[in-house]
Design an enzyme around this catalytic site. Sequence first.
Site, PDB file in Angstrom:
ATOM      1  N   GLY A  97      22.010 -28.831 -24.616  1.00  0.00           N
ATOM      2  CA  GLY A  97      21.158 -28.026 -23.307  1.00  0.00           C
ATOM      3  C   GLY A  97      23.016 -27.928 -23.358  1.00  0.00           C
ATOM      4  CG  ASP A  98      23.573 -29.273 -19.772  1.00  0.00           C
ATOM      5  OD1 ASP A  98      22.906 -28.607 -18.710  1.00  0.00           O
ATOM      6  OD2 ASP A  98      23.111 -30.521 -19.744  1.00  0.00           O
TER       7      ASP A  98
ATOM      8  N   GLY B 150      27.197 -24.419 -22.106  1.00  0.00           N
ATOM      9  CA  GLY B 150      27.712 -23.402 -21.656  1.00  0.00           C
ATOM     10  C   GLY B 150      27.261 -22.207 -22.196  1.00  0.00           C
ATOM     11  CE  LYS B 151      21.410 -23.025 -22.398  1.00  0.00           C
ATOM     12  NZ  LYS B 151      22.186 -24.241 -22.399  1.00  0.00           N
TER      13      LYS B 151
ATOM     14  N   GLY C 227      19.944 -25.412 -15.807  1.00  0.00           N
ATOM     15  CA  GLY C 227      20.832 -25.249 -14.682  1.00  0.00           C
ATOM     16  C   GLY C 227      22.329 -24.526 -15.393  1.00  0.00           C
ATOM     17  CG  HIS C 228      22.615 -21.353 -17.167  1.00  0.00           C
ATOM     18  ND1 HIS C 228      21.568 -21.028 -18.413  1.00  0.00           N
ATOM     19  CD2 HIS C 228      21.643 -22.334 -18.250  1.00  0.00           C
ATOM     20  CE1 HIS C 228      20.540 -21.351 -18.650  1.00  0.00           C
ATOM     21  NE2 HIS C 228      20.505 -21.816 -18.614  1.00  0.00           N
TER      22      HIS C 228
ATOM     23  CD  GLN D 283      15.388 -26.142 -20.971  1.00  0.00           C
ATOM     24  OE1 GLN D 283      14.865 -24.738 -21.619  1.00  0.00           O
ATOM     25  NE2 GLN D 283      15.751 -26.146 -19.699  1.00  0.00           N
TER      26      GLN D 283
ATOM     27  CG  ASP E 202      39.467 -26.652 -21.935  1.00  0.00           C
ATOM     28  OD1 ASP E 202      38.661 -26.075 -22.652  1.00  0.00           O
ATOM     29  OD2 ASP E 202      39.620 -27.147 -20.367  1.00  0.00           O
TER      30      ASP E 202
HETATM   31  P1  GDP Z   1      24.531 -23.971 -19.265  1.00  0.00           P
HETATM   32  O1  GDP Z   1      22.830 -25.085 -18.860  1.00  0.00           O
HETATM   33  O2  GDP Z   1      24.545 -24.111 -21.082  1.00  0.00           O
HETATM   34  O3  GDP Z   1      24.954 -23.077 -19.150  1.00  0.00           O
HETATM   35  O4  GDP Z   1      25.946 -25.061 -19.709  1.00  0.00           O
HETATM   36  P2  GDP Z   1      26.358 -25.754 -17.691  1.00  0.00           P
HETATM   37  O5  GDP Z   1      26.530 -24.759 -17.452  1.00  0.00           O
HETATM   38  O6  GDP Z   1      25.006 -26.665 -17.821  1.00  0.00           O
HETATM   39  O7  GDP Z   1      27.350 -26.233 -18.615  1.00  0.00           O
HETATM   40  C1  GDP Z   1      28.137 -26.113 -19.160  1.00  0.00           C
HETATM   41  C2  GDP Z   1      29.602 -26.604 -18.254  1.00  0.00           C
HETATM   42  O8  GDP Z   1      30.628 -26.754 -18.935  1.00  0.00           O
HETATM   43  C3  GDP Z   1      29.848 -26.371 -16.715  1.00  0.00           C
HETATM   44  O9  GDP Z   1      30.091 -26.716 -15.495  1.00  0.00           O
HETATM   45  C4  GDP Z   1      30.872 -25.009 -17.111  1.00  0.00           C
HETATM   46  O10 GDP Z   1      31.817 -24.579 -16.255  1.00  0.00           O
HETATM   47  C5  GDP Z   1      31.936 -25.533 -17.946  1.00  0.00           C
HETATM   48  N1  GDP Z   1      32.373 -24.645 -19.340  1.00  0.00           N
HETATM   49  C6  GDP Z   1      32.351 -24.189 -19.588  1.00  0.00           C
HETATM   50  N2  GDP Z   1      33.087 -23.268 -20.837  1.00  0.00           N
HETATM   51  C7  GDP Z   1      34.072 -24.425 -20.539  1.00  0.00           C
HETATM   52  C8  GDP Z   1      35.354 -24.154 -21.385  1.00  0.00           C
HETATM   53  O11 GDP Z   1      35.238 -23.790 -22.079  1.00  0.00           O
HETATM   54  N3  GDP Z   1      36.385 -25.359 -20.787  1.00  0.00           N
HETATM   55  C9  GDP Z   1      35.895 -26.381 -19.741  1.00  0.00           C
HETATM   56  N4  GDP Z   1      36.533 -27.134 -19.811  1.00  0.00           N
HETATM   57  N5  GDP Z   1      34.426 -26.309 -19.088  1.00  0.00           N
HETATM   58  C10 GDP Z   1      33.750 -25.573 -19.421  1.00  0.00           C
HETATM   59  P1  IMO Z   2      20.320 -25.897 -19.966  1.00  0.00           P
HETATM   60  O1  IMO Z   2      19.488 -25.042 -20.474  1.00  0.00           O
HETATM   61  C1  IMO Z   2      19.898 -30.060 -20.415  1.00  0.00           C
HETATM   62  C2  IMO Z   2      16.022 -31.860 -21.101  1.00  0.00           C
HETATM   63  C3  IMO Z   2      15.950 -33.425 -20.649  1.00  0.00           C
HETATM   64  C4  IMO Z   2      15.122 -34.214 -21.076  1.00  0.00           C
HETATM   65  C5  IMO Z   2      14.460 -33.086 -21.949  1.00  0.00           C
HETATM   66  C6  IMO Z   2      13.071 -32.850 -20.763  1.00  0.00           C
HETATM   67  O2  IMO Z   2      21.014 -26.394 -18.356  1.00  0.00           O
HETATM   68  O3  IMO Z   2      20.880 -26.303 -20.900  1.00  0.00           O
HETATM   69  P2  IMO Z   2      12.064 -31.731 -19.055  1.00  0.00           P
HETATM   70  O4  IMO Z   2      12.316 -31.222 -17.532  1.00  0.00           O
HETATM   71  O5  IMO Z   2      11.994 -29.603 -19.838  1.00  0.00           O
HETATM   72  O6  IMO Z   2      11.034 -31.908 -19.410  1.00  0.00           O
HETATM   73  O7  IMO Z   2      12.857 -32.281 -19.969  1.00  0.00           O
HETATM   74  O8  IMO Z   2      15.513 -32.188 -21.816  1.00  0.00           O
HETATM   75  N1  IMO Z   2      16.685 -31.463 -20.325  1.00  0.00           N
HETATM   76  C7  IMO Z   2      18.415 -30.264 -20.620  1.00  0.00           C
HETATM   77  N2  IMO Z   2      18.799 -30.715 -20.785  1.00  0.00           N
HETATM   78  N3  IMO Z   2      20.264 -28.518 -20.404  1.00  0.00           N
HETATM   79  C8  IMO Z   2      19.495 -27.982 -20.169  1.00  0.00           C
HETATM   80  O9  IMO Z   2      18.890 -27.029 -19.074  1.00  0.00           O
HETATM   81  C9  IMO Z   2      17.558 -29.312 -20.165  1.00  0.00           C
HETATM   82  N4  IMO Z   2      16.648 -28.449 -19.590  1.00  0.00           N
HETATM   83  C10 IMO Z   2      16.357 -29.934 -20.265  1.00  0.00           C
HETATM   84  O10 IMO Z   2      17.181 -34.081 -19.269  1.00  0.00           O
HETATM   85  O11 IMO Z   2      15.677 -34.958 -21.649  1.00  0.00           O
HETATM   86 MG    MG Z   3      22.922 -26.635 -18.079  1.00  0.00          MG
END
Ligand code: GDP
Ligand code: IMO
Ligand code: MG
Length: 429
Positions: free
Chosen positions: A17-18, A20-21, A45-46, A228, A337
């Site tokens: 997860g997280d 950069g989707k 959280g995107h 995720q 980066d």
């Molecule tokens: P998601 O849940 O997959 O959409 O990812 P999140 O938004 O939770 O986390 C990705 C984080 O990386 C965010 O704060 C973005 O703004 C940041 N991000 C995405 N691509 C890049 C990148 O190429 N470089 C940097 N420095 N930050 C990035």
């Molecule tokens: P995005 O879409 C990162 C993790 C939680 C926990 C496990 C189960 O932003 O990538 P839950 O609340 O789903 O029962 O938690 O999954 N988790 C994530 N970690 N990015 C997410 O979403 C997540 N959604 C759930 O931290 O380990």
């Molecule tokens: Mg996220």
Amino acid sequence: MNSPTQNISVIVGAQWGDEGKGKITDFFAGDTDYVVRFQGGNNAGHTVIVNDEVFKLHLIPSGVLYSKPVSIIGNGVVVDPKVLINEIGELQKRGIDPNLSVSDRAHVIMPYHIDMDAALTQHQDQLAAGSTKRGIAPVYADKMYRHGIRMIDLLEPEVFKEKLTKAYTFNKNLIEQALGGKVAMSLDAIYSEYLGYGERLKKYIADTAVILYEAKKSGKSILFEGAQGTSLDVDHGIYPHTTSSNTIAGGIASGSGLSFTKIDKIIGVAKAYVTRVGISPFPTEIDDNFAKLIRDKGDEYGTTTGRPRRVGWLDLVQLRQTVRVHGLTEIALIKLDVLNGIAELPVCTAYNINGKKINEIPASLTEYRSATPVYNTLPGWKTLSSDPDQDFKTLPKNVLNYIDFIEHEIDCRITIVSVGPQRHQTVLR
Ligand code: GDP
Ligand code: IMO
Ligand code: MG
């Protein structure tokens, strides 16, 4: 046989997860007719950043910043109506009125699911996943028990009362008598509050499977946005340290009701390193100063909960599984980066488990707990610029070498490279 032009694409998380989707979905969404979430809820959280304006989306797909695409929240998503109303309101305040449809069959996160999440996490202790406390496991469990509340129920007071009474009593008894927790709200208070949410969301509630069917029939383009990541998938992830939905691309048909024979692109989004929020073994976790350095440079704090993200070196055992289970056609590699200035970059190509070299993630928790990474160390780079107008071929030599090494190990092409958080800090091959 001739068929209308179809363009179905998918963006999914390749790690924990997280990745950069949100950024990559937004990058491609401008030319798309429909952007669709098909699983998860506001545990996601995107982040999308355009002209230094930051948007954090939890339920509404990341195409919402453009006027063209219709945003769809599919039946496989679990919806906290309070959060959805808030998110719509926040966007409206910023001048964006979402063109949104929410599936009538999507299940609703109720207040007792959030109470249950807290009690359950405490009960599961070290076998928990460290949930986001948004009620995700309990709402999916109620769906499977078959006393879940669906969006359509919020529009039908009689049926809502009937179902709520069953679900409320079940959850309250379990939380208070078996788990020692507490249910905060009364049944009557929930009933009237949630009927009110139904009234406010009525204009968005629709049969989204039919909308998508018609869209596909008329050759419209559809982009699915995963939430995720692979290692959080309830079947293929590091169970039980997962979320409660299928995050893999295979979940699209059930989570949206759209049937298809061909997907044009399945893009896995991967960070150039790994982060993880929550509890589980984490073979490539870094626990020295590098973790802090990368966390701070990469701003690795949860978008949903603000928790510091655990940081590790790139794990190609994880990515190998990702390529296989999603059927990835390509990878977007993000945050290169952030690694600027690190002289040497260990990359995990296999695990050592009981003295054996293992190339795939084991199902056995005992084995996974004892896995230690087998690293290849690659030279780092100092000078990757975040300039949006650079050419793939002119990226620093050691960045190209890193990309080449990954592609060779996991047999999937990296076609998109992200060099900064802004929409246009994206380099296409
Ligand atoms: P998601 O849940 O997959 O959409 O990812 P999140 O938004 O939770 O986390 C990705 C984080 O990386 C965010 O704060 C973005 O703004 C940041 N991000 C995405 N691509 C890049 C990148 O190429 N470089 C940097 N420095 N930050 C990035
Ligand atoms: P995005 O879409 C990162 C993790 C939680 C926990 C496990 C189960 O932003 O990538 P839950 O609340 O789903 O029962 O938690 O999954 N988790 C994530 N970690 N990015 C997410 O979403 C997540 N959604 C759930 O931290 O380990
Ligand atoms: Mg996220």
